[in-house]
Design a protein around this motif. Sequence first.
Motif, PDB file in Angstrom:
ATOM      1  N   VAL A  59       3.896   1.833   2.439  1.00 54.78           N
ATOM      2  CA  VAL A  59       5.023   2.579   1.869  1.00 54.78           C
ATOM      3  C   VAL A  59       4.734   4.077   1.868  1.00 54.78           C
ATOM      4  O   VAL A  59       3.761   4.532   1.264  1.00 54.78           O
ATOM      5  CB  VAL A  59       5.312   2.122   0.423  1.00 54.78           C
ATOM      6  N   ASP A  60       5.586   4.837   2.555  1.00 54.69           N
ATOM      7  CA  ASP A  60       5.516   6.298   2.476  1.00 54.69           C
ATOM      8  C   ASP A  60       6.141   6.738   1.159  1.00 54.69           C
ATOM      9  O   ASP A  60       7.364   6.711   0.998  1.00 54.69           O
ATOM     10  CB  ASP A  60       6.273   6.941   3.640  1.00 54.69           C
ATOM     11  N   LYS A  61       5.298   7.119   0.194  1.00 55.69           N
ATOM     12  CA  LYS A  61       5.788   7.621  -1.093  1.00 55.69           C
ATOM     13  C   LYS A  61       5.867   9.144  -1.093  1.00 55.69           C
ATOM     14  O   LYS A  61       6.625   9.738  -1.854  1.00 55.69           O
ATOM     15  CB  LYS A  61       4.850   7.152  -2.217  1.00 55.69           C
ATOM     16  N   PHE A  84       2.803  -6.018  10.140  1.00 58.57           N
ATOM     17  CA  PHE A  84       2.919  -5.103   8.995  1.00 58.57           C
ATOM     18  C   PHE A  84       4.286  -4.439   9.065  1.00 58.57           C
ATOM     19  O   PHE A  84       4.942  -4.443  10.111  1.00 58.57           O
ATOM     20  CB  PHE A  84       1.802  -4.047   9.021  1.00 58.57           C
ATOM     21  N   ASP A  85       4.701  -3.874   7.956  1.00 57.71           N
ATOM     22  CA  ASP A  85       5.938  -3.096   7.915  1.00 57.71           C
ATOM     23  C   ASP A  85       5.666  -1.751   7.263  1.00 57.71           C
ATOM     24  O   ASP A  85       4.830  -1.646   6.357  1.00 57.71           O
ATOM     25  CB  ASP A  85       7.028  -3.826   7.121  1.00 57.71           C
ATOM     26  N   VAL A  86       6.369  -0.736   7.738  1.00 57.47           N
ATOM     27  CA  VAL A  86       6.299   0.591   7.134  1.00 57.47           C
ATOM     28  C   VAL A  86       7.643   0.884   6.475  1.00 57.47           C
ATOM     29  O   VAL A  86       8.697   0.779   7.117  1.00 57.47           O
ATOM     30  CB  VAL A  86       5.963   1.679   8.169  1.00 57.47           C
ATOM     31  N   VAL A  87       7.600   1.245   5.208  1.00 55.61           N
ATOM     32  CA  VAL A  87       8.790   1.466   4.391  1.00 55.61           C
ATOM     33  C   VAL A  87       8.801   2.902   3.889  1.00 55.61           C
ATOM     34  O   VAL A  87       7.752   3.475   3.579  1.00 55.61           O
ATOM     35  CB  VAL A  87       8.798   0.490   3.192  1.00 55.61           C
ATOM     36  N   ILE A 121       0.854  -1.187   0.000  1.00 55.24           N
ATOM     37  CA  ILE A 121       0.000   0.000   0.000  1.00 55.24           C
ATOM     38  C   ILE A 121       0.889   1.236   0.000  1.00 55.24           C
ATOM     39  O   ILE A 121       1.633   1.482   0.955  1.00 55.24           O
ATOM     40  CB  ILE A 121      -0.920   0.027   1.240  1.00 55.24           C
ATOM     41  N   PHE A 122       0.823   2.001  -1.072  1.00 54.55           N
ATOM     42  CA  PHE A 122       1.585   3.240  -1.171  1.00 54.55           C
ATOM     43  C   PHE A 122       0.745   4.407  -0.662  1.00 54.55           C
ATOM     44  O   PHE A 122      -0.411   4.576  -1.071  1.00 54.55           O
ATOM     45  CB  PHE A 122       1.997   3.507  -2.619  1.00 54.55           C
ATOM     46  N   LEU A 123       1.333   5.230   0.184  1.00 53.48           N
ATOM     47  CA  LEU A 123       0.689   6.454   0.649  1.00 53.48           C
ATOM     48  C   LEU A 123       1.277   7.618  -0.142  1.00 53.48           C
ATOM     49  O   LEU A 123       2.421   8.024   0.070  1.00 53.48           O
ATOM     50  CB  LEU A 123       0.920   6.652   2.146  1.00 53.48           C
ATOM     51  N   ALA A 124       0.496   8.114  -1.099  1.00 49.20           N
ATOM     52  CA  ALA A 124       0.933   9.223  -1.950  1.00 49.20           C
ATOM     53  C   ALA A 124       0.023  10.416  -1.673  1.00 49.20           C
ATOM     54  O   ALA A 124      -0.726  10.876  -2.526  1.00 49.20           O
ATOM     55  CB  ALA A 124       0.878   8.825  -3.422  1.00 49.20           C
ATOM     56  N   ILE A 127      -1.526  11.921   5.970  1.00 48.10           N
ATOM     57  CA  ILE A 127      -0.894  10.608   6.067  1.00 48.10           C
ATOM     58  C   ILE A 127      -1.273   9.907   7.361  1.00 48.10           C
ATOM     59  O   ILE A 127      -1.630   8.720   7.372  1.00 48.10           O
ATOM     60  CB  ILE A 127       0.637  10.750   5.956  1.00 48.10           C
ATOM     61  N   LEU A 128      -1.219  10.629   8.466  1.00 50.11           N
ATOM     62  CA  LEU A 128      -1.505  10.008   9.758  1.00 50.11           C
ATOM     63  C   LEU A 128      -2.978   9.646   9.895  1.00 50.11           C
ATOM     64  O   LEU A 128      -3.322   8.669  10.580  1.00 50.11           O
ATOM     65  CB  LEU A 128      -1.057  10.937  10.888  1.00 50.11           C
ATOM     66  N   ARG A 129      -3.846  10.398   9.247  1.00 45.44           N
ATOM     67  CA  ARG A 129      -5.271  10.062   9.274  1.00 45.44           C
ATOM     68  C   ARG A 129      -5.521   8.728   8.566  1.00 45.44           C
ATOM     69  O   ARG A 129      -6.257   7.876   9.065  1.00 45.44           O
ATOM     70  CB  ARG A 129      -6.081  11.178   8.620  1.00 45.44           C
ATOM     71  N   VAL A 130      -4.889   8.552   7.413  1.00 44.55           N
ATOM     72  CA  VAL A 130      -5.034   7.283   6.691  1.00 44.55           C
ATOM     73  C   VAL A 130      -4.369   6.155   7.466  1.00 44.55           C
ATOM     74  O   VAL A 130      -4.901   5.036   7.541  1.00 44.55           O
ATOM     75  CB  VAL A 130      -4.447   7.400   5.272  1.00 44.55           C
ATOM     76  N   ALA A 131      -3.221   6.422   8.085  1.00 44.25           N
ATOM     77  CA  ALA A 131      -2.545   5.398   8.878  1.00 44.25           C
ATOM     78  C   ALA A 131      -3.447   4.916  10.009  1.00 44.25           C
ATOM     79  O   ALA A 131      -3.523   3.705  10.290  1.00 44.25           O
ATOM     80  CB  ALA A 131      -1.235   5.946   9.434  1.00 44.25           C
TER      81      ALA A 131
END
Length: 437
Positions: free
Chosen positions: A117-119, A142-145, A80-83, A99-103
Amino acid sequence: MKISVVGTGYVGLVTGTCFAETGNDVTCVDIDANKVKKLQSGQITIYEPGLEKLFERNLKEGRLNFTTSLEDGIRDAQVIFLALPTPPGEDGSADLSYILRVADQLGHILKDYKVIVDKSTVPVGTADKVHAAIAKNIKVEFDVVSNPEFLREGVAVEDFMKPDRVVIGTQSERARKIMGDLYAPFVRQGNPVIFMDEKSAELTKYAANSFLATKISFMNEIAILCERLGADVDMVRRGIGSDDRIGKRFLFPGIGYGGSCFPKDVQALVKSSQEVDYSFRILDAVMDVNEKQKLFLLPKIQAFFNNDLKGRHFALWGLAFKPNTDDIREAPALYIIDALVSAGATVTAFDPEAAHNVQQVIGDKIQYADNQYAALENADALIIATEWSVFRTPDFNKMGTQLKQKAIFDGRNLFEGAHMRELGFHYESVGRNPVKL
């Protein structure tokens, strides 16, 4: 691979489309229902050369999908890319609320392992914040990249499909394997995938853009010095650019940088430095030089018209912050327009792609022409603010008959002074000796 991209702005749409082009099944998520409806119907929502063809092909073949539902959009995704937008706050820091709201939402709906993924371009430490926001409400692994983008507007498709390098910040072997497999088709010619920790990856993006902005501001100061010393900035640029330690790129003087990245990223890095009690003095100077550079042409214009612009009418070529985009964020043209109108002048502008966006922002503050020559009618002078290719070899004879005075103020150094002298133009540019009538 099944991928989700949250956010269909410039980065999100390019990312989703290019991943679909290499055979992945991509679902893009956005809360803007009108935008999603347009995208579902095949109407692309940004201008970027080469993107529309890929968009249409992958939409038709079912590899590219759009939805307003976050839960539906990420259900089957492995990655999942966060753009999402990270606009600057009043203090210059990056706003991470989107970003934090979606997280936080992801923490409630994830049912199995996924790589997040933080894009977006984000400050150092954002991956930790995203991880904490998800972890509050989740029971699965989960992993955050961190995977910063290095896309240049105007050539973003090429940059994505054939990247100079791919930077991936993760300390998880599981995430590293998935991200390596995902990017393998894009680096078959041997360009590196550089793995590092999350914080280093986050800082890499800011450092890269800030360094490029520094090169631009440095050359703009050299250009000012050239004018005062009687040197030619083009000769200096060639002389230093041939040194491979310096390189030829980003050495062209002009009326400052704009867009969505450089201004925001330089400001954010300065703010991040302040938060750890460090004053990034070079970047303070870079921002100061760039702000002044946007109005570099104004004193030249005022001097030509004896410091009285009231009632004068100007043609303006170029509104986008750079060619091959419709992006007008922090565009120098907007600063020039404000200054001219405040001085009592009027403006007719032409831009191949960005006029509609400017009209949405400033309305009828200026007039808009259908082509570059129509903008010249009854103008006292021409100002060039964006180096679109269509402006590089114009019909100078036609221009001379349309302008009231054969005067050009070129903020992008498109023409050669000797040629303009032969044609009888008063021509002023950046860092070169003026050609006077």
